[in-house]
Design an enzyme around this catalytic site. Sequence first.
Site, PDB file in Angstrom:
ATOM      1  N   THR A   1      31.357  43.223  22.712  1.00 57.91           N
ATOM      2  CA  THR A   1      32.294  42.105  22.606  1.00 57.91           C
ATOM      3  C   THR A   1      33.573  42.543  21.918  1.00 57.91           C
ATOM      4  O   THR A   1      33.587  42.828  20.728  1.00 57.91           O
ATOM      5  CB  THR A   1      31.646  40.928  21.855  1.00 57.91           C
ATOM      6  OG1 THR A   1      30.493  40.501  22.580  1.00 57.91           O
ATOM      7  CG2 THR A   1      32.606  39.757  21.725  1.00 57.91           C
TER       8      THR A   1
ATOM      9  N   HIS B   1      27.491  53.068  31.995  1.00 61.70           N
ATOM     10  CA  HIS B   1      27.994  54.383  31.572  1.00 61.70           C
ATOM     11  C   HIS B   1      27.976  54.531  30.052  1.00 61.70           C
ATOM     12  O   HIS B   1      27.489  55.527  29.514  1.00 61.70           O
ATOM     13  CB  HIS B   1      29.413  54.556  32.119  1.00 61.70           C
ATOM     14  CG  HIS B   1      30.100  55.822  31.699  1.00 61.70           C
ATOM     15  ND1 HIS B   1      29.748  57.053  32.191  1.00 61.70           N
ATOM     16  CD2 HIS B   1      31.110  56.037  30.814  1.00 61.70           C
ATOM     17  CE1 HIS B   1      30.513  57.988  31.645  1.00 61.70           C
ATOM     18  NE2 HIS B   1      31.350  57.387  30.810  1.00 61.70           N
TER      19      HIS B   1
ATOM     20  N   LYS C   1      46.875  54.587  20.799  1.00 63.73           N
ATOM     21  CA  LYS C   1      46.054  54.718  22.000  1.00 63.73           C
ATOM     22  C   LYS C   1      46.570  53.715  23.026  1.00 63.73           C
ATOM     23  O   LYS C   1      46.742  52.537  22.723  1.00 63.73           O
ATOM     24  CB  LYS C   1      44.583  54.445  21.683  1.00 63.73           C
ATOM     25  CG  LYS C   1      43.668  54.435  22.903  1.00 63.73           C
ATOM     26  CD  LYS C   1      42.254  54.077  22.474  1.00 63.73           C
ATOM     27  CE  LYS C   1      41.340  53.882  23.655  1.00 63.73           C
ATOM     28  NZ  LYS C   1      39.984  53.459  23.237  1.00 63.73           N
TER      29      LYS C   1
ATOM     30  N   GLY D   1      30.427  45.752  16.325  1.00 66.14           N
ATOM     31  CA  GLY D   1      31.354  46.856  16.540  1.00 66.14           C
ATOM     32  C   GLY D   1      32.457  46.459  17.505  1.00 66.14           C
ATOM     33  O   GLY D   1      32.245  46.389  18.724  1.00 66.14           O
TER      34      GLY D   1
ATOM     35  N   MET E   1      27.954  46.067  20.565  1.00 65.03           N
ATOM     36  CA  MET E   1      29.142  46.886  20.763  1.00 65.03           C
ATOM     37  C   MET E   1      30.021  46.437  21.932  1.00 65.03           C
ATOM     38  O   MET E   1      31.074  47.013  22.163  1.00 65.03           O
ATOM     39  CB  MET E   1      28.722  48.343  20.991  1.00 65.03           C
ATOM     40  CG  MET E   1      27.797  48.908  19.923  1.00 65.03           C
ATOM     41  SD  MET E   1      28.479  48.860  18.262  1.00 65.03           S
ATOM     42  CE  MET E   1      29.863  49.976  18.423  1.00 65.03           C
TER      43      MET E   1
ATOM     44  N   SER F   1      29.310  43.676  29.004  1.00 61.80           N
ATOM     45  CA  SER F   1      30.625  43.016  29.041  1.00 61.80           C
ATOM     46  C   SER F   1      30.457  41.528  29.333  1.00 61.80           C
ATOM     47  O   SER F   1      31.285  40.915  29.988  1.00 61.80           O
ATOM     48  CB  SER F   1      31.515  43.675  30.099  1.00 61.80           C
ATOM     49  OG  SER F   1      30.876  43.665  31.369  1.00 61.80           O
TER      50      SER F   1
ATOM     51  N   ASN G   1      18.405  45.254  31.452  1.00 55.01           N
ATOM     52  CA  ASN G   1      19.743  45.164  32.011  1.00 55.01           C
ATOM     53  C   ASN G   1      19.776  44.054  33.044  1.00 55.01           C
ATOM     54  O   ASN G   1      18.780  43.804  33.729  1.00 55.01           O
ATOM     55  CB  ASN G   1      20.152  46.493  32.665  1.00 55.01           C
ATOM     56  CG  ASN G   1      21.636  46.543  32.981  1.00 55.01           C
ATOM     57  OD1 ASN G   1      22.467  46.442  32.078  1.00 55.01           O
ATOM     58  ND2 ASN G   1      21.984  46.695  34.251  1.00 55.01           N
TER      59      ASN G   1
END
Length: 267
Positions: free
Chosen positions: A167, A84, A13, A238, A165, A145, A106
């Site tokens: 990091t 997203h 990838k 993850g 999920m 992020s 958030n």
Amino acid sequence: GGFDKAGLTLGLKAGGYWPNNLEKHDIINHQSTVFLFDPDTGKAKAMVGGNLLTALRTAAASSVSIKHLARKDAKVLGMIGAGHQATFQLRAALKQRDFEKVIGWNYHPDMLPNIEKIATEAGVPFEAVELEGMQEADVIISITSAFAPSLMADHVSPGTHLACMGTDTKGKQEVEAALLARATVFTDEVAQSISIGEAQHAVAEGLIKESDVHQIGAVINGTHPGRGSEEEITFFDGTGVGLQDLAVAAAVVDLAVEQGIAIEVDF
């Protein structure tokens, strides 16, 4: 890159982050492509757009952790992050338990309608909360992020399952390191978890050791018991591994050929 001996899938990838894409070109900032090769000859076999597949496999990874580690009676799902990728995480997670409520936080609250829409479509009520409100959650997914923790150890109740999920780089951090010391920690790849994943900080601070981080695959194949009690906090770090990308790309290519929508070219 990698090779799946069981599925006979060889590939790589290629991708990266272009920060001005969304603003200047109206395409997402993360861009990636998966290339598959014939494992016997090395000849190029397929080129597959990786953007959607990355979103789907990331959501699938946290969903698998919920399936195997969350309490069976989990009713409240907490979401930290509303970008997203959060919409994919939420949609996949809602299939794993009979959730009766989704709560969300958030850094930019104006983005919360992104995940509220997914919850509403699934017929599950949504509520915006402060971080302290995550104590109500039975399952928490964080997908940000951030380079500084938002979720603290005292924001999490006993018996909660967390899937962190976001990091995937040295320095990133979504949760307080002390939280991992309270939990049983699982991951997709131990070496990545302790070097670029959420566990990097807890290991660096001496709160946990590498041997305290377990492979999620061991739970799936039955060599690790997984959740040991209703009060235990389970934690999935993850980080994302190449094998996930290759497996999902190979499955998509097979489907595309089967449905007659794959485009063949001379190469």
